[in-house]
Motif scaffolding. Sequence first.
Motif, PDB file in Angstrom:
ATOM      1  N   PRO A 236       0.846  -1.199   0.000  1.00  0.00           N
ATOM      2  CA  PRO A 236       0.000   0.000   0.000  1.00  0.00           C
ATOM      3  C   PRO A 236       0.878   1.245   0.000  1.00  0.00           C
ATOM      4  N   ALA A 237       0.629   2.144  -0.948  1.00  0.00           N
ATOM      5  CA  ALA A 237       1.447   3.356  -1.021  1.00  0.00           C
ATOM      6  C   ALA A 237       0.716   4.416  -1.830  1.00  0.00           C
TER       7      ALA A 237
ATOM      8  N   VAL B 281       2.848  10.873  -2.697  1.00  0.00           N
ATOM      9  CA  VAL B 281       3.605  11.273  -1.511  1.00  0.00           C
ATOM     10  C   VAL B 281       5.065  10.847  -1.636  1.00  0.00           C
ATOM     11  N   ALA B 282       5.304   9.560  -1.902  1.00  0.00           N
ATOM     12  CA  ALA B 282       6.674   9.069  -1.994  1.00  0.00           C
ATOM     13  C   ALA B 282       6.680   7.691  -2.648  1.00  0.00           C
ATOM     14  N   TRP B 283       7.785   7.370  -3.283  1.00  0.00           N
ATOM     15  CA  TRP B 283       7.986   6.040  -3.849  1.00  0.00           C
ATOM     16  C   TRP B 283       8.324   5.071  -2.712  1.00  0.00           C
ATOM     17  N   PRO B 284       7.672   3.911  -2.642  1.00  0.00           N
ATOM     18  CA  PRO B 284       7.946   2.979  -1.543  1.00  0.00           C
ATOM     19  C   PRO B 284       9.275   2.248  -1.715  1.00  0.00           C
ATOM     20  N   GLU B 285       9.791   1.758  -0.623  1.00  0.00           N
ATOM     21  CA  GLU B 285      11.036   0.987  -0.649  1.00  0.00           C
ATOM     22  C   GLU B 285      10.709  -0.452  -1.053  1.00  0.00           C
TER      23      GLU B 285
ATOM     24  N   HIS C 227      -2.968   9.493 -13.632  1.00  0.00           N
ATOM     25  CA  HIS C 227      -3.591   9.847 -12.355  1.00  0.00           C
ATOM     26  C   HIS C 227      -2.596  10.511 -11.389  1.00  0.00           C
ATOM     27  N   ALA C 228      -1.309  10.418 -11.666  1.00  0.00           N
ATOM     28  CA  ALA C 228      -0.302  10.981 -10.761  1.00  0.00           C
ATOM     29  C   ALA C 228      -0.367  12.500 -10.765  1.00  0.00           C
TER      30      ALA C 228
ATOM     31  N   ASP D 131       2.129  14.414 -10.102  1.00  0.00           N
ATOM     32  CA  ASP D 131       3.375  14.850 -10.742  1.00  0.00           C
ATOM     33  C   ASP D 131       3.963  13.646 -11.482  1.00  0.00           C
ATOM     34  N   PRO D 132       3.470  13.357 -12.686  1.00  0.00           N
ATOM     35  CA  PRO D 132       3.947  12.167 -13.397  1.00  0.00           C
ATOM     36  C   PRO D 132       5.440  12.209 -13.701  1.00  0.00           C
ATOM     37  N   ASP D 133       6.012  13.395 -13.911  1.00  0.00           N
ATOM     38  CA  ASP D 133       7.453  13.468 -14.200  1.00  0.00           C
ATOM     39  C   ASP D 133       8.270  13.023 -12.994  1.00  0.00           C
ATOM     40  N   ARG D 134       7.826  13.418 -11.795  1.00  0.00           N
ATOM     41  CA  ARG D 134       8.537  12.971 -10.606  1.00  0.00           C
ATOM     42  C   ARG D 134       8.416  11.458 -10.434  1.00  0.00           C
ATOM     43  N   LEU D 135       7.226  10.911 -10.699  1.00  0.00           N
ATOM     44  CA  LEU D 135       7.035   9.473 -10.593  1.00  0.00           C
ATOM     45  C   LEU D 135       7.917   8.738 -11.599  1.00  0.00           C
ATOM     46  N   LEU D 136       8.033   9.263 -12.823  1.00  0.00           N
ATOM     47  CA  LEU D 136       8.898   8.621 -13.815  1.00  0.00           C
ATOM     48  C   LEU D 136      10.359   8.661 -13.369  1.00  0.00           C
ATOM     49  N   ARG D 137      10.785   9.754 -12.738  1.00  0.00           N
ATOM     50  CA  ARG D 137      12.157   9.804 -12.220  1.00  0.00           C
ATOM     51  C   ARG D 137      12.346   8.774 -11.114  1.00  0.00           C
ATOM     52  N   ASP D 138      11.324   8.619 -10.263  1.00  0.00           N
ATOM     53  CA  ASP D 138      11.404   7.604  -9.210  1.00  0.00           C
ATOM     54  C   ASP D 138      11.533   6.211  -9.820  1.00  0.00           C
ATOM     55  N   LEU D 139      10.785   5.953 -10.859  1.00  0.00           N
ATOM     56  CA  LEU D 139      10.831   4.647 -11.513  1.00  0.00           C
ATOM     57  C   LEU D 139      12.168   4.423 -12.210  1.00  0.00           C
ATOM     58  N   HIS D 140      12.708   5.480 -12.793  1.00  0.00           N
ATOM     59  CA  HIS D 140      14.036   5.381 -13.403  1.00  0.00           C
ATOM     60  C   HIS D 140      15.051   4.946 -12.350  1.00  0.00           C
TER      61      HIS D 140
END
Length: 296
Positions: free
Chosen positions: A122-123, A127-131, A146-147, A149-158
Amino acid sequence: MTQHRNDQHPHHHKQPKKHQKHHDHQADRHDHEAGLADRLDLDAEVLGPLLDEVTDWVRGRTTATPRAIVDVGAGTGTGTAALARRFPEARLVAVDRSPVMLDRVAATARAQGLAERLRVIPADLDVAWPEIGAVDLAWLASSLHHAQDPDRLLRDLHGALRPGGLLVVVEMDGMPHFLPDDLGIGRPGLEARGKEAMARARWNAYPNWRPHLERAGFAEVTERTFTFDLHPAPPAAHRYAHGVLSTLRHGLADHLAADDLDTLDRLLAADAPESVLHRDDLIVRGSRIAWAARRP
């Protein structure tokens, strides 16, 4: 959660209004998410072959067999299960902020014998990318738009992907098409007007994700459109069409003409002969768009 019944606590005849409103909001949200989960499961039941086609394309884009896969915004886990079938050696993580959805993911995993290979996390990704550790494949189906900030989420995924890992984004290309242009009731072209109203209301609106992927550091971006045309429609398509058109009816009441709303009411009435639940001219036609990109 333990339920408190008034007959067990007779001195509490009425909850405080503030608490009651919170309780009602939680119940409404649970009911909404349960209804959405049912529609997602129907989508997978009707369009299962399309999902298999997309995951087969994903397999062709991988440079090595994925050992760890994350389904981002997993919903009911239909993508999780499809990826598990396509990559039988991989371990999977399903991430979603909805407990209702994650319960469905876990139930699907148990039913398909995948529970030992799956973690549900659950996350709230706004708010933040989970560990979750490093992964080889990240899958986002109808979730990236739905994000907040999709750009921030893509950076997290990178950052979460191992070098050489693959990210796949899948989006719906508008509302599926179920009905002939001339229904025999109302004005012809109802679904076309519904699709135009959805576009004006920016339902499920998303950009071309290629520049966003490239800005996040991804390379080798590939785009493909997958089409489906099921005619005759499978039996579950009647309930699927009813769910989609119900959402259209209730969500776009201020964007459609009165006669179109009346036609939708007749199409949705369970006891009407012209209802989508009974029509023998139903089809299921539409498309999905997918982007695949690699972390260098």
